[in-house]
Each structure stands twice: as C-alpha cells, then as structure tokens.
Scaffold this active site. Structure first.
Site, PDB file in Angstrom:
ATOM      1  N   GLU A   1      57.152  53.870  57.642  1.00 41.27           N
ATOM      2  CA  GLU A   1      58.129  53.643  58.707  1.00 41.27           C
ATOM      3  C   GLU A   1      58.263  54.907  59.549  1.00 41.27           C
ATOM      4  OE1 GLU A   1      62.952  53.646  58.914  1.00 41.27           O
ATOM      5  OE2 GLU A   1      62.088  52.591  57.218  1.00 41.27           O
TER       6      GLU A   1
ATOM      7  N   LYS B   1      68.589  46.320  54.321  1.00 39.46           N
ATOM      8  CA  LYS B   1      68.645  47.749  54.016  1.00 39.46           C
ATOM      9  C   LYS B   1      70.114  48.117  53.813  1.00 39.46           C
ATOM     10  CE  LYS B   1      68.364  51.846  56.959  1.00 39.46           C
ATOM     11  NZ  LYS B   1      67.729  52.385  58.181  1.00 39.46           N
TER      12      LYS B   1
END
Length: 204
Positions: A42, A131
């Site tokens: 990421e 998340k």
C-alpha cells in the site's frame, strides 16, 4: 491470483504501508517484501509521487502482488490509481462514496472505520474488508465485540501501532490481517532493513 482479499490475507496477513516511499526506491523495497512473502503493498497518497510508485510496483510485480493506495479520501482518485495498475484502495475514514468508486473500478476496497455504524454502512457500500483505525485507541476486546455483530467472515484489519509485540493479541481476538507502517518501512530504510523487519513480523 484473483481479486479476493481473503486469498491475499491467507497467503500473508500483513499489509505493508509504504508511507513516504519515493518512486526510485519502490522496486527494491518491493523486491525485499515479496522475498519475505509479503505481497500486499500500500502506497499512501501523502507519499512523494505516489501514483508513479504504484505504477512501478504494479508493473514489476504484476499478479504476484496486490498493489494499491492508502490514505485515499477523494472518490475521484480511484480511477487514477486503477489506471496506474493499482488494485487496492485503503481509506483512513468511513466514506461509502470512496468504496463505491473503488468497486466501480473493480478494485479491492478496505475503508477505515471505528464504530459499528460506520462498519455496516461501509459493508453496505461494497467494502471487501474493514480497517480498524486508529487501533491504538481501541483494543483486542473491542475487535472481538465488533466481530460478534459484523457479518460472519468480515475481514477486519487493525492499523496503527502494529508491531511484533502487539500482533499476537489482536490475532487471538480475530484480526484477519494487519496494516504495518513504520514497523516495516519508514523513509530512509533500505531493502536490507525492510527485509529484516519483514522477517521478524512474519514470525510474529
């Protein structure tokens, strides 16, 4: 490998958050992470030239890695990230509009949440996983309670303060994966430093 978040997390539950990475470093750091079998990469959009870093990582690692962007706050960014080869969108906040934009590009989306209300609205928008952020302000007990009410099998990834000492308790509480920031990469780390940190995290 298919576009299924659970398949990637089954291979390795760690998501490497490469905040601050520069495009010219991206491939060497990516090599070190792939060698440690950490294939989910990421690049936060508040890094230098993040779209170029994503483009280089996606081009080099292709289907061997799930490459995408973090700190995505604008739904319009999803198309730019997809055009660069990114297939993952991670947000710091609960915005169903970003989720819908990511899913319109056939991308995996893992938005940030902190409350059950946020979690359910994001799942309704099509989120592939959630998340839990900032995890430092929650606890494994909070995660366990959330998982009791969320749809069975919802992958929840705590992010914030995750390192070799904190991972085991969260794993025991049911975390499907972990976003790892400075514990795996911080600006200035070379590939050897990242490889050493990756090995320790895999062991945890």
């Amino acid at each position: 490998m298919g576009l299924n978040l659970k398949d990637w997390l089954a291979r390795c539950p760690l998501v490497a958050i490469l905040r601050g990475i520069k495009p010219e470093e991206a491939e060497a750091i990516g090599d070190a992470l792939l060698a440690a079998d950490i294939p989910v990469l990421e690049v936060p959009l508040n890094s230098p030239d993040p779209i170029e870093s994503i483009r280089r990582l996606a081009k080099r690692f292709g289907d061997r890695a799930l490459v995408g962007a973090g700190t995505v706050t604008n739904p319009g960014d999803c198309a730019r990230i997809a055009a660069a080869g990114g297939r993952l969108i991670v947000t710091p906040h609960a915005d169903p509009a970003v989720v819908r934009a990511a899913k319109a590009q056939q991308m995996i989306c893992v938005p940030g949440f902190f409350t059950p209300g946020e979690a359910f609205s994001l799942l309704a928008a099509g989120a592939d996983g959630l998340k839990l952020f900032p995890a430092e302000a929650a606890s494994p007990a909070v995660l366990k309670a959330m998982l009791a009410v969320l749809p069975k099998g919802t992958p929840v990834l705590p992010v914030g303060g995750m390192d070799t000492t904190t991972i085991p308790a969260w794993r025991a509480a049911g975390a499907a994966g972990f976003g790892i920031g400075s514990a795996i990469y911080k600006p200035g780390d070379d590939a050897a430093a990242v490889a050493a940190k990756a090995a320790a995290l895999r062991a945890a």
